[in-house]
Design an enzyme around this catalytic site. Structure first.
Site, PDB file in Angstrom:
ATOM      1  N   ARG A  11      -9.659   0.465  -6.102  1.00  0.00           N
ATOM      2  CA  ARG A  11      -8.205   0.699  -6.003  1.00  0.00           C
ATOM      3  C   ARG A  11      -7.965   1.573  -4.775  1.00  0.00           C
ATOM      4  NH1 ARG A  11      -3.786   2.090 -10.633  1.00  0.00           N
ATOM      5  NH2 ARG A  11      -4.126  -0.129 -10.903  1.00  0.00           N
ATOM      6  N   ARG A  28      -4.767  -7.486 -19.886  1.00  0.00           N
ATOM      7  CA  ARG A  28      -5.593  -7.064 -18.746  1.00  0.00           C
ATOM      8  C   ARG A  28      -7.077  -7.105 -19.155  1.00  0.00           C
ATOM      9  NH1 ARG A  28      -3.349  -3.923 -14.782  1.00  0.00           N
ATOM     10  NH2 ARG A  28      -5.406  -4.272 -13.863  1.00  0.00           N
ATOM     11  N   CYS A  85       4.560  -4.423 -15.333  1.00  0.00           N
ATOM     12  CA  CYS A  85       3.132  -4.124 -15.230  1.00  0.00           C
ATOM     13  C   CYS A  85       2.793  -2.760 -15.820  1.00  0.00           C
ATOM     14  CB  CYS A  85       2.682  -4.195 -13.777  1.00  0.00           C
ATOM     15  SG  CYS A  85       3.639  -3.100 -12.690  1.00  0.00           S
ATOM     16  N   ASP A 136       9.186  -3.798 -11.766  1.00  0.00           N
ATOM     17  CA  ASP A 136       8.166  -2.777 -11.488  1.00  0.00           C
ATOM     18  C   ASP A 136       8.907  -1.579 -10.883  1.00  0.00           C
ATOM     19  OD1 ASP A 136       5.789  -1.422 -10.926  1.00  0.00           O
ATOM     20  OD2 ASP A 136       5.255  -2.659  -9.193  1.00  0.00           O
ATOM     21  N   GLN A 167      -3.581  -7.906 -12.224  1.00  0.00           N
ATOM     22  CA  GLN A 167      -2.333  -7.806 -12.969  1.00  0.00           C
ATOM     23  C   GLN A 167      -1.637  -9.173 -13.050  1.00  0.00           C
ATOM     24  OE1 GLN A 167      -0.744  -4.773 -14.276  1.00  0.00           O
ATOM     25  NE2 GLN A 167       0.326  -6.430 -15.296  1.00  0.00           N
ATOM     26  N   HIS A 179      -2.075  -6.953  -6.250  1.00  0.00           N
ATOM     27  CA  HIS A 179      -2.594  -6.515  -7.562  1.00  0.00           C
ATOM     28  C   HIS A 179      -2.981  -7.790  -8.329  1.00  0.00           C
ATOM     29  CE1 HIS A 179      -3.555  -3.979 -10.761  1.00  0.00           C
ATOM     30  NE2 HIS A 179      -2.384  -3.503 -11.118  1.00  0.00           N
TER      31      HIS A 179
HETATM   32  N1   CP Z   1      -0.535  -1.900 -14.400  1.00  0.00           N
HETATM   33  C1   CP Z   1      -1.501  -1.112 -13.903  1.00  0.00           C
HETATM   34  O1   CP Z   1      -2.285  -1.473 -13.022  1.00  0.00           O
HETATM   35  O2   CP Z   1      -1.546   0.123 -14.505  1.00  0.00           O
HETATM   36  P1   CP Z   1      -2.452   1.338 -14.041  1.00  0.00           P
HETATM   37  O3   CP Z   1      -1.914   1.821 -12.728  1.00  0.00           O
HETATM   38  O4   CP Z   1      -2.311   2.358 -15.139  1.00  0.00           O
HETATM   39  O5   CP Z   1      -3.867   0.860 -13.891  1.00  0.00           O
HETATM   40  N1  NVA Z   2       3.694  -1.235  -7.639  1.00  0.00           N
HETATM   41  C1  NVA Z   2       3.045  -0.209  -8.441  1.00  0.00           C
HETATM   42  C2  NVA Z   2       2.174  -0.840  -9.477  1.00  0.00           C
HETATM   43  C3  NVA Z   2       1.434   0.114 -10.369  1.00  0.00           C
HETATM   44  C4  NVA Z   2       0.543  -0.586 -11.333  1.00  0.00           C
HETATM   45  C5  NVA Z   2       2.261   0.719  -7.532  1.00  0.00           C
HETATM   46  O1  NVA Z   2       1.579   0.225  -6.620  1.00  0.00           O
HETATM   47  O2  NVA Z   2       2.316   1.928  -7.720  1.00  0.00           O
END
Ligand code: CP
Ligand code: NVA
Length: 319
Positions: A103, A291, A263, A223, A133, A130
């Site tokens: 990440r 997930r 999400c 989101d 997701q 992502h």
């Molecule tokens: N939806 C998602 O990726 O959540 P987190 O940021 O908690 O992993």
């Molecule tokens: N768009 C959001 C998604 C979090 C799961 C971010 O990148 O923070």
């Protein structure tokens, strides 16, 4: 060929469909109390530069339930690209783990890891994509609607990482996708170019009027307005996105049986109201649950290709 899972442009429709089918099968088996140890002895490395609940815990649970194990590393501790170059990092970590979920902020870091690693790399969220997701989301829609072909998905909000991966997953699996975003927050040009090259003839529809966009929607998705790393833009974004809040009056413009998806994490009272989050059309919890099931299917697929790590060992043994 090492399999990677970076932004879904690398997947073909058949593989995408197979992954969803495999996830549904694993979920059914799990509900019947069957957890096959298909990845016994395999190690998943995880490097996170940003916070996480769902992605981290569902990946750790997924590999554990498949008989393997996970090693979590905070991005700051390992210092990828800081203590040493990303390519050195990639070559070294490939010696220890069988698959790596990352990440990051910069999407280029994930791509660079995939270039130099000799193990599969999974994008566990970058600023641009992502993919885990999006695939779990389409699995959720498939379960509820019984199909994806022709299903109309409307994403209300920022043309961000989640929206982009959802657009690509929809194109792969035959769903129709619309982004309803305020001017200035649509998809970036490089994404539009990549999309039209990958899916010639598939429209990437963007609307500026959320009410118009929602007509006939089977699934309404939103989101946060400011993603991780954009917190300093929060105030500016709140003004631009205010008409895009998913509340009961807006949701009522979609089909009566439209699903609401997010999400998570959500900022209740901003992009979505509590009435919608907790309402009868909300599938946010089953969506989060999926997930786990999707990522099990993903890990099995990534590790079923005779991959690089075993050959690393074989190469050394042959010396
Ligand atoms: N939806 C998602 O990726 O959540 P987190 O940021 O908690 O992993
Ligand atoms: N768009 C959001 C998604 C979090 C799961 C971010 O990148 O923070």
């Amino acid at each position: 060929m090492i399999r990677h899972f970076i932004d879904l442009f690398e997947l073909d429709p058949e593989t995408a469909g197979d992954l969803i089918a495999q996830a549904i099968d694993l979920k059914r088996r799990d509900a019947e109390g069957e957890r096959p140890s298909l990845l016994a002895g395999r190690t998943l490395g995880m490097i996170f530069e940003k916070p996480s609940l769902r992605t981290r815990v569902s990946f750790e649970a997924a590999i554990a339930q498949l008989g393997g194990n996970a090693i979590f590393m905070n991005g700051k501790d390992v210092g990828m690209g800081v203590r040493e170059s990303v390519d050195d990092f990639a070559r070294v970590i490939s010696q220890y783990v069988d698959v790596l979920a990352v990440r990051t902020y910069a999407h280029a870091t994930v791509a660079e890891l995939a270039e130099y690693a000799t193990i599969p790399i999974v994008n566990a969220l970058s600023d641009a994509a992502h993919p885990c997701q999006a695939m779990a989301d389409l699995l959720t829609i498939q379960e509820v609607k019984g199909r994806l072909d022709g299903i109309r998905i409307v994403f209300v909000g920022d043309g961000n990482n989640v929206a982009r991966s959802l657009a690509v997953a929809s194109a792969l699996l035959g769903a129709s996708f619309t982004l309803a975003a305020p001017p200035g927050y649509e998809f970036p040009d490089d994404f539009r170019r990549q999309f039209s090259q990958a899916f010639p003839g598939v429209p990437l529809v963007v609307e500026h009027d959320p009410k118009e966009a929602l007509i006939g929607a089977d699934a309404v998705y939103t989101d946060v307005w400011a993603s991780m790393g954009q917190e300093h833009e929060s105030e500016l974004r709140q003004a631009a996105f205010a008409p895009f809040q998913v509340n009961e009056p807006l949701l009522s413009l979609a089909k009566p049986d439209a699903m609401f998806l997010h999400c998570l994490p959500a900022r209740r009272g901003e992009e979505v109201t509590s009435e919608v989050m907790d309402g009868p059309q909300s599938y946010v919890i089953p969506q989060a649950a999926n997930r786990l099931h999707f990522q099990k299917a993903l890990l099995i697929w990534l590790l079923s290709e005779p991959a690089a790590n075993p050959s690393n060992h074989a190469r050394l043994a042959a010396r």
